[in-house]
Design a protein around this motif. Sequence first.
Motif, PDB file in Angstrom:
ATOM      1  N   ALA A  92       0.673  -1.370   0.052  1.00 25.91           N
ATOM      2  CA  ALA A  92      -0.082   0.061   0.066  1.00 25.91           C
ATOM      3  C   ALA A  92       0.838   1.366  -0.030  1.00 25.91           C
ATOM      4  O   ALA A  92       0.509   2.202  -0.610  1.00 25.91           O
ATOM      5  CB  ALA A  92      -1.011  -0.078   1.069  1.00 25.91           C
ATOM      6  N   ASP A  93       2.051   1.249   0.649  1.00 28.58           N
ATOM      7  CA  ASP A  93       2.791   2.343   0.739  1.00 28.58           C
ATOM      8  C   ASP A  93       3.475   2.501  -0.738  1.00 28.58           C
ATOM      9  O   ASP A  93       3.780   3.661  -1.062  1.00 28.58           O
ATOM     10  CB  ASP A  93       4.074   2.088   1.682  1.00 28.58           C
ATOM     11  N   TRP A  94       3.941   1.607  -1.325  1.00 31.79           N
ATOM     12  CA  TRP A  94       4.428   1.918  -2.857  1.00 31.79           C
ATOM     13  C   TRP A  94       3.396   2.532  -3.463  1.00 31.79           C
ATOM     14  O   TRP A  94       3.437   3.411  -4.459  1.00 31.79           O
ATOM     15  CB  TRP A  94       4.534   0.383  -3.400  1.00 31.79           C
ATOM     16  N   LEU A  95       2.118   2.040  -3.326  1.00 28.39           N
ATOM     17  CA  LEU A  95       0.949   2.535  -4.136  1.00 28.39           C
ATOM     18  C   LEU A  95       0.625   3.939  -3.762  1.00 28.39           C
ATOM     19  O   LEU A  95      -0.033   5.029  -4.555  1.00 28.39           O
ATOM     20  CB  LEU A  95      -0.313   1.602  -4.033  1.00 28.39           C
ATOM     21  N   ALA A  96       0.802   4.301  -2.593  1.00 29.57           N
ATOM     22  CA  ALA A  96       0.724   5.899  -2.033  1.00 29.57           C
ATOM     23  C   ALA A  96       1.817   6.616  -2.946  1.00 29.57           C
ATOM     24  O   ALA A  96       1.349   7.778  -3.312  1.00 29.57           O
ATOM     25  CB  ALA A  96       1.127   6.021  -0.484  1.00 29.57           C
ATOM     26  N   SER A  97       2.999   6.345  -3.114  1.00 31.85           N
ATOM     27  CA  SER A  97       3.928   6.887  -3.940  1.00 31.85           C
ATOM     28  C   SER A  97       3.593   7.078  -5.309  1.00 31.85           C
ATOM     29  O   SER A  97       3.894   7.873  -6.348  1.00 31.85           O
ATOM     30  CB  SER A  97       5.479   6.300  -3.698  1.00 31.85           C
ATOM     31  N   THR A  98       3.009   5.588  -5.683  1.00 31.42           N
ATOM     32  CA  THR A  98       2.633   5.491  -7.116  1.00 31.42           C
ATOM     33  C   THR A  98       1.427   6.765  -7.608  1.00 31.42           C
ATOM     34  O   THR A  98       1.570   7.235  -8.619  1.00 31.42           O
ATOM     35  CB  THR A  98       2.177   4.024  -7.425  1.00 31.42           C
ATOM     36  N   ARG A 346       1.359  13.321   2.548  1.00 34.94           N
ATOM     37  CA  ARG A 346       1.449  12.109   1.844  1.00 34.94           C
ATOM     38  C   ARG A 346       0.154  11.205   2.547  1.00 34.94           C
ATOM     39  O   ARG A 346      -0.388  11.446   3.514  1.00 34.94           O
ATOM     40  CB  ARG A 346       2.443  11.208   2.257  1.00 34.94           C
ATOM     41  N   ALA A 347      -0.248  10.174   1.656  1.00 34.76           N
ATOM     42  CA  ALA A 347      -1.304   9.419   1.943  1.00 34.76           C
ATOM     43  C   ALA A 347      -0.831   8.060   2.998  1.00 34.76           C
ATOM     44  O   ALA A 347      -0.775   7.116   2.611  1.00 34.76           O
ATOM     45  CB  ALA A 347      -1.911   8.647   0.763  1.00 34.76           C
ATOM     46  N   ARG A 348      -0.635   8.941   4.118  1.00 38.54           N
ATOM     47  CA  ARG A 348      -0.006   8.007   5.231  1.00 38.54           C
ATOM     48  C   ARG A 348      -1.315   6.928   5.444  1.00 38.54           C
ATOM     49  O   ARG A 348      -1.102   5.965   6.081  1.00 38.54           O
ATOM     50  CB  ARG A 348       0.032   8.496   6.500  1.00 38.54           C
TER      51      ARG A 348
END
Length: 474
Positions: A92-98, A346-348
């Motif tokens: 999910a964190d990768w997808l937050a950056s994506t 960021r989308a934490r």
Amino acid sequence: MGRPDPSELQKVVDFAAREAGEYLETLADRPVRDPRADEVAARFGGSLPEQGVGAIQTLEELVAGFDGAVHSAGPKFFHFVDGGVTPAALGADWLASTTDQNPGAWVSTPLAARLEQISIEWLKDLFGLPASMGGVLTTGATMANFVALACARRWCAARVGIDVDEAGVAAAPPITVLGGGYTHPSDIKALGMLGVGRARVQKLSRDAVGRVDLVAMEAALHELDGAPAIVIGSAGEVNAGDFDPLNEMADLAERSGAWFHIDGAFGLFAGLSPRTKHLVEGVERADSVIADGHKWLNVPYENGFAFVRDQALLPAVFGGAGAAYLPDVDEPQPNWGYRGPEMSRRARSFPVWATLRAYGREGHQAIVEHDLDLAQHLAGMIDAAPDLERLAEVPLNVVCFRYRPPGSEDGPELDDLNRRIGEAAITDGRVFFGSTIYDGRVAFRPAIVNWRAREQDVALVAEVVRELGTRFNA
Ligand SMILES: Cc1ncc(COP(=O)(O)O)c(C=O)c1O
């Protein structure tokens, strides 16, 4: 190489996925720190490139530098209180950056803004906090303390009719802050940043360990006679995982009209297990409570949570002055930039929501209990070893102990030996744990907060200490 090119994107994603997969595959077996780590880090440098080398070459250079990293996501890292990352949180964190979402405003991402709302609701449920509390995701416990104590500051000034966020701290009466010896530097740092003043904090402890002196606290509150005060309770202190008596502190704060704040950066997770729940009794009575996501929730940096009993304080402090191009502070859907320090953010919520969705209450209880078991396992090994001495009970996940060869005297020589062991263990790098001073003695304090840690990993802590101790004591 010129500008970024869309054709690089897929290559970069493939490259990163492949490299990350290989890294994660070997993480459990590699030493925590390569002896050449500093040297590898020093290879990076040079002046600003006029012409870049392109995305893939850059990422290759970064991966080639991984030996300069400390492999703290793996199961052998027990220094500080650094958690690992669950698979769902990682994805999910990768997808937050994506997706590069910015939930500062609902309009810019209903998804991330809604997931933050859900994350806060689920976390309150997980920690046994009142559903009526407000909350916000922060970069970590220090900023969560900042949020909570900013609300406390506003509340204290409002009691004498001052809007401190408008008028400034100079217009408000000083605030006295009372805590025990366990009060974390993070709380003091936050109070400094808020202009309350670091020197306004009185640490009232009744012994060298730092256990809170409730009699002195009651007397200090009595002396204040209703003047603005904050009481800080520590739910999980860093040397041995002990807890302040939260209910008693809540009683004192309530009786004297003080704000009651609890720092539960990792200790709040005690509430997830029936085995340790008693440690956080009284937490529901706090005016504000904080915890960290990047510790025992095992989500990536940077992630923390602040909860405040009076939700209206959050937009009152962080709503800001507004501007014509920005959303209204009073909009019913949350604009998270008005409830915490940052505007863009960021989308934490992605990793928080994902790990709770993927593993649920039971999965996270299992992580906590797995680490509780490992702490007891290590404590048992220490107790069984003739040259190791445990210095404290192990109520949670931190094991405080030292090397002490049979017949050795307590004193500076033993402290020096343990100091040397601590320094050598860091360069040794097979396993990582920190040193501290506990009850006046140099000690080690491995803190177990990683879902991947295994018995053999905690055993290595005891083995490395004994090995180094024997070598230095020869
Ligand atoms: C009790 C406590 N409070 C606050 C902090 C600071 O947390 P962060 O580094 O996430 O700001 C820590 C970090 O270990 C902690 O243990």
